[in-house]
Design a protein around this motif. Structure first.
Motif, PDB file in Angstrom:
ATOM      1  N   ALA A  33       0.513 -15.984  -9.168  1.00  0.00           N
ATOM      2  CA  ALA A  33      -0.010 -14.654  -8.851  1.00  0.00           C
ATOM      3  C   ALA A  33       0.843 -13.914  -7.823  1.00  0.00           C
ATOM      4  O   ALA A  33       1.173 -12.741  -8.014  1.00  0.00           O
ATOM      5  CB  ALA A  33      -1.448 -14.772  -8.372  1.00  0.00           C
ATOM      6  N   SER A  34       1.254 -14.609  -6.737  1.00  0.00           N
ATOM      7  CA  SER A  34       1.968 -13.885  -5.689  1.00  0.00           C
ATOM      8  C   SER A  34       3.338 -13.421  -6.184  1.00  0.00           C
ATOM      9  O   SER A  34       3.797 -12.326  -5.868  1.00  0.00           O
ATOM     10  CB  SER A  34       2.104 -14.752  -4.436  1.00  0.00           C
ATOM     11  OG  SER A  34       2.702 -15.964  -4.779  1.00  0.00           O
ATOM     12  N   ARG A  35       3.978 -14.268  -7.013  1.00  0.00           N
ATOM     13  CA  ARG A  35       5.292 -13.865  -7.517  1.00  0.00           C
ATOM     14  C   ARG A  35       5.158 -12.729  -8.533  1.00  0.00           C
ATOM     15  O   ARG A  35       5.995 -11.842  -8.613  1.00  0.00           O
ATOM     16  CB  ARG A  35       5.991 -15.055  -8.160  1.00  0.00           C
ATOM     17  CG  ARG A  35       6.592 -15.965  -7.099  1.00  0.00           C
ATOM     18  CD  ARG A  35       7.684 -16.805  -7.671  1.00  0.00           C
ATOM     19  NE  ARG A  35       7.209 -18.152  -7.899  1.00  0.00           N
ATOM     20  CZ  ARG A  35       7.910 -19.065  -8.595  1.00  0.00           C
ATOM     21  NH1 ARG A  35       9.061 -18.734  -9.146  1.00  0.00           N
ATOM     22  NH2 ARG A  35       7.437 -20.280  -8.737  1.00  0.00           N
ATOM     23  N   TYR A  36       4.066 -12.802  -9.311  1.00  0.00           N
ATOM     24  CA  TYR A  36       3.829 -11.710 -10.256  1.00  0.00           C
ATOM     25  C   TYR A  36       3.613 -10.402  -9.494  1.00  0.00           C
ATOM     26  O   TYR A  36       4.052  -9.344  -9.924  1.00  0.00           O
ATOM     27  CB  TYR A  36       2.595 -11.990 -11.124  1.00  0.00           C
ATOM     28  CG  TYR A  36       2.916 -12.771 -12.379  1.00  0.00           C
ATOM     29  CD1 TYR A  36       3.887 -12.321 -13.266  1.00  0.00           C
ATOM     30  CD2 TYR A  36       2.232 -13.938 -12.683  1.00  0.00           C
ATOM     31  CE1 TYR A  36       4.186 -13.023 -14.412  1.00  0.00           C
ATOM     32  CE2 TYR A  36       2.519 -14.653 -13.837  1.00  0.00           C
ATOM     33  CZ  TYR A  36       3.496 -14.199 -14.695  1.00  0.00           C
ATOM     34  OH  TYR A  36       3.780 -14.880 -15.826  1.00  0.00           O
ATOM     35  N   PHE A  37       2.926 -10.514  -8.347  1.00  0.00           N
ATOM     36  CA  PHE A  37       2.644  -9.326  -7.554  1.00  0.00           C
ATOM     37  C   PHE A  37       3.967  -8.675  -7.115  1.00  0.00           C
ATOM     38  O   PHE A  37       4.158  -7.463  -7.228  1.00  0.00           O
ATOM     39  CB  PHE A  37       1.795  -9.711  -6.336  1.00  0.00           C
ATOM     40  CG  PHE A  37       1.449  -8.550  -5.466  1.00  0.00           C
ATOM     41  CD1 PHE A  37       0.558  -7.582  -5.918  1.00  0.00           C
ATOM     42  CD2 PHE A  37       2.023  -8.394  -4.215  1.00  0.00           C
ATOM     43  CE1 PHE A  37       0.250  -6.487  -5.128  1.00  0.00           C
ATOM     44  CE2 PHE A  37       1.726  -7.311  -3.423  1.00  0.00           C
ATOM     45  CZ  PHE A  37       0.828  -6.352  -3.883  1.00  0.00           C
ATOM     46  N   ILE A  41       5.500  -4.957  -8.022  1.00  0.00           N
ATOM     47  CA  ILE A  41       6.003  -3.944  -7.084  1.00  0.00           C
ATOM     48  C   ILE A  41       7.346  -3.417  -7.583  1.00  0.00           C
ATOM     49  O   ILE A  41       7.590  -2.201  -7.629  1.00  0.00           O
ATOM     50  CB  ILE A  41       6.138  -4.547  -5.672  1.00  0.00           C
ATOM     51  CG1 ILE A  41       4.741  -4.838  -5.133  1.00  0.00           C
ATOM     52  CG2 ILE A  41       6.904  -3.604  -4.744  1.00  0.00           C
ATOM     53  CD1 ILE A  41       4.725  -5.403  -3.733  1.00  0.00           C
ATOM     54  N   CYS A  42       8.215  -4.361  -8.008  1.00  0.00           N
ATOM     55  CA  CYS A  42       9.511  -3.938  -8.544  1.00  0.00           C
ATOM     56  C   CYS A  42       9.303  -3.014  -9.740  1.00  0.00           C
ATOM     57  O   CYS A  42       9.978  -1.988  -9.886  1.00  0.00           O
ATOM     58  CB  CYS A  42      10.329  -5.143  -8.986  1.00  0.00           C
ATOM     59  SG  CYS A  42      10.899  -6.150  -7.633  1.00  0.00           S
ATOM     60  N   MET A  95      13.669  -8.631 -13.033  1.00  0.00           N
ATOM     61  CA  MET A  95      14.210  -9.561 -14.025  1.00  0.00           C
ATOM     62  C   MET A  95      14.327 -10.968 -13.471  1.00  0.00           C
ATOM     63  O   MET A  95      13.970 -11.950 -14.122  1.00  0.00           O
ATOM     64  CB  MET A  95      15.573  -9.069 -14.518  1.00  0.00           C
ATOM     65  CG  MET A  95      15.441  -8.059 -15.637  1.00  0.00           C
ATOM     66  SD  MET A  95      16.997  -7.232 -15.986  1.00  0.00           S
ATOM     67  CE  MET A  95      17.864  -8.503 -16.854  1.00  0.00           C
ATOM     68  N   VAL A  96      14.841 -11.081 -12.256  1.00  0.00           N
ATOM     69  CA  VAL A  96      15.033 -12.401 -11.669  1.00  0.00           C
ATOM     70  C   VAL A  96      13.681 -13.095 -11.453  1.00  0.00           C
ATOM     71  O   VAL A  96      13.490 -14.247 -11.832  1.00  0.00           O
ATOM     72  CB  VAL A  96      15.796 -12.296 -10.320  1.00  0.00           C
ATOM     73  CG1 VAL A  96      15.794 -13.628  -9.599  1.00  0.00           C
ATOM     74  CG2 VAL A  96      17.210 -11.825 -10.573  1.00  0.00           C
ATOM     75  N   ILE A  97      12.735 -12.363 -10.891  1.00  0.00           N
ATOM     76  CA  ILE A  97      11.430 -12.980 -10.613  1.00  0.00           C
ATOM     77  C   ILE A  97      10.778 -13.434 -11.916  1.00  0.00           C
ATOM     78  O   ILE A  97      10.307 -14.567 -12.043  1.00  0.00           O
ATOM     79  CB  ILE A  97      10.495 -11.996  -9.881  1.00  0.00           C
ATOM     80  CG1 ILE A  97      11.094 -11.632  -8.510  1.00  0.00           C
ATOM     81  CG2 ILE A  97       9.100 -12.605  -9.682  1.00  0.00           C
ATOM     82  CD1 ILE A  97      10.367 -10.507  -7.818  1.00  0.00           C
TER      83      ILE A  97
END
Ligand code: ADP
Length: 610
Positions: A33-37, A41-42, A95-97
């Motif tokens: 979830a936090s990485r998706y968040f 934002i990006c 893209m990286v995330i």
């Protein structure tokens, strides 16, 4: 093994896409979830900068071209530079995330699938083709990643972008926005027709992909038979059919997916044409603001790409959801044979094995037909009988690879169904005809007998198994690789590695399936000596092919069509005029040392050296 798609649960429920996506998100995506968040934002920045680039067109036109304001040229050029720099950087971040999350999801699914596969019992592998498993582990996990990625990118970036751009359009000219919305109903209808057709092809594509893998695998494993019987053309034909079908389906899917482009282009062109007609008319004849018109057209043109992706999303999503379903089908396939909730640990005292009226069938025909027999503790009991009599099945049931249909199997009075499978198998060592060696060093192959064994213990086990000398002659010694399937060792050497493995295990119960393949005299003597040492003091049940073993056995059980028909020592059984005697006589007749080979005639080891 043939795959029959008609039996698959997955194809009976083609419409549960929403639940499927929900499950995928809950099980696989929620932990990120936090990485998706961060990725969102990006994506919001990407969407915002795209909308800004349309918005600024109004000033470009009005200030620069209409008002001829020189200062504003520099300002707008600077702002455009900034907007696109932000867009580039945030696209990179997103893209990286997302790729990292995607790769983690694939890895996670593959772990879960393999965990489930290793939990399955033997009947599962009897009915499942390897091609099927490989496809699910390789391709279907990628499908899970694709689905999540598509959802995130589309919901996040594309929808936000479209919202931003439509916002610009509505602010600049609400009336013209209506034209753009006109094209939505025909677009939705067109896409859903495509989706249905893609789904059908995706299923067939999966089936044919499993056929490719099965054919490849059967050819590689059975290459000797394939060559010896000239089956190359047959295998090629099988492969060609499967490959051609996958090619055909892939083309179909590609062309259906691509068909969203002409659909959306035509509809989009229509909308833009309407806007130009109406907007142009307003600017030319009604003297409206040309900047607002340009900002509107730019927003419309920019909205067009994400809208096309949105249309393709549905088609691609459904194509990939077929894979996700197949993946979950494997994950949800709960093994039938599991420990009872109150399963005790097996405690072996002497190691008496008892079969009491055991019946078992693999499918239609019975393999064991009310078998009652005992293997005395610490003694060697030989099982003999024609092939198909049920000897190997006895082994499989003792190890609880399958559950008997009725009757009891017990070890020292404990029902094998009541104890934990792990504790049961920990007390059993197995040496089979075809020793399977894993593609790792000889040392590690022996160490499989008991985890945590020291190098000294491994070496001692190898010495006891008459394997130490030949291992030391290998380049690298104990570290020499065994080769895939043990292909770098001879039959006799592989057997001795297996015996070393069993020595190391030091289990009170030994199941021994003697090799039927011919060993040279020297190997034979070494293997025999090692086996004799291994059998000492253990309850040994042996599927006997050599007369030497049968003669030395404390008891001989003769099986016929899944029942115990004769039982005794060699001398007492030979004295009876029964099946055992006939088996022996047959063997003496052709100088064959294997009492059970009444059906298969093979070049066999030397006659019993007695
Ligand atoms: P043996 O070891 O004495 O040659 P098996 O125990 O292998 O006999 O086989 C007993 C019977 O069960 C045979 O009729 C055989 O065809 C059948 N059988 C064995 N293994 C399987 C299996 N995995 N699936 C279906 N039938 C099997």
């Amino acid at each position: 093994m043939r795959v029959n798609p008609a039996n698959w649960q997955v194809f009976k429920d083609p419409e549960g896409s929403v639940q499927l996506i929900r499950r995928l998100v809950l099980e696989n995506a929620s932990q990120y979830a936090s990485r998706y968040f961060l990725a969102f934002i990006c994506m919001a920045l990407v969407a915002g900068s795209t909308a800004a680039s349309a918005w600024i067109m109004k000033d470009v036109i009005n200030q620069v071209f209409v008002n001829r304001d020189a200062f504003m040229i520099y300002v707008t050029a600077g702002v455009v530079m900034m907007i696109f720099t932000v867009k580039g950087a945030s696209t990179f971040g997103q893209m990286v995330i997302l790729s990292r999350i995607g790769n983690a999801i694939i890895a996670d699914c593959q772990r879960r699938l393999f965990q489930r596969i290793t939990e399955q019992d033997l009947s599962y592998f009897d009915r499942t083709a390897l091609g099927d498993l490989s496809t699910r582990v390789q391709h279907n996990t990628t499908a899970a990643r694709n689905v999540l990625e598509m959802l995130v990118i589309t919901l996040g970036r594309d929808i936000l972008t479209i919202i931003g751009l439509v916002g610009v359009m509505i602010v600049q000219n609400p009336a013209m926005s209506a034209f753009a919305i006109l094209i939505m109903p025909p677009a939705i209808i067109g896409v859903s027709v495509l989706v249905r057709r893609v789904r059908k092809h995706a299923k067939s594509q999966f089936v044919s992909t499993t056929h490719i893998l099965s054919t490849l695998q059967e050819t590689a494993i059975g290459i000797r038979i394939v060559k010896a019987f000239g089956m190359e053309d047959h295998m090629r034909a099988r492969m060609n059919t499967a490959v051609a079908d996958v090619e055909h389906r892939s083309n179909k899917i590609a062309s259906l997916t691509a068909r969203t482009s002409p659909l959306m282009e035509t509809l989009g062109g229509f909308a833009i044409a309407l806007v130009i007609l109406y907007g142009g008319y307003s600017v030319v004849n009604l003297d409206q603001d040309p900047g607002a018109f340009f900002a509107f057209i730019t927003a419309l043109l920019l909205a067009y790409e994400p809208a096309k992706r949105l249309a393709r999303l549905h088609v691609n999503l459904n194509n990939n959801l077929v894979g996700v379903r197949l993946m979950y089908e494997l994950i949800d396939d709960v093994p039938e044979l599991t420990d009872k909730p109150d399963a005790a640990e097996l405690v072996v005292r002497g190691g008496e094995i008892r079969f009491d009226n055991v019946r078992f069938s693999y499918g239609e025909s019975a393999a064991l037909n009310g078998l009652t027999m005992v293997a005395e503790p610490g003694k060697t009991t030989a099982l003999v009988g024609a092939s198909g009599a049920g000897k190997s099945t006895v082994f499989s049931l003792i190890e609880r690879f399958y559950e008997p249909d009725s009757g009891d199997i017990s070890i020292d009075g404990q029902n094998t169904g009541d104890v934990s499978v792990a504790s049961l198998r920990a007390h059993i060592a197995v040496v089979t005809q075809d020793t399977f060696l894993f593609d790792m060093s000889i040392r590690d192959n022996i160490a499989l007998g008991r985890s945590g064994a020291s190098d000294a213990e491994i070496e001692q086990a190898a010495r006891d198994a008459n394997a130490h000398d030949f291992i030391m002659d290998l380049p690298g010694g104990y570290d020499a690789p065994a080769g895939e399937g043990g292909g770098r060792l001879s039959g006799g050497q592989r057997q001795r590695v297996a015996i070393a493995r069993a020595m190391l295990r030091d289990a009170p119960i030994l199941l021994l399936d003697e090799a039927t393949s011919a060993l040279d005299a020297e190997s034979e003597t070494k293997v025999q000596a090692a086996l004799t040492r291994l059998m000492e003091g253990r309850t040994t049940l042996v599927i006997a092919h050599r007369l030497a073993t049968v003669r030395h056995a404390d008891a001989i059980h003769v099986l016929d069509r899944g029942r115990l028909v004769e039982s005794g020592t060699h001398d007492s059984l030979y004295a009876q005029d029964g099946i055992y005697r006939r088996l022996c006589e047959l063997q003496f007749q052709d100088g064959n040392s294997k009492p059970d080979e009444t059906e298969r005639q093979s070049p066999v080891s030397k006659p019993a050296a007695e």
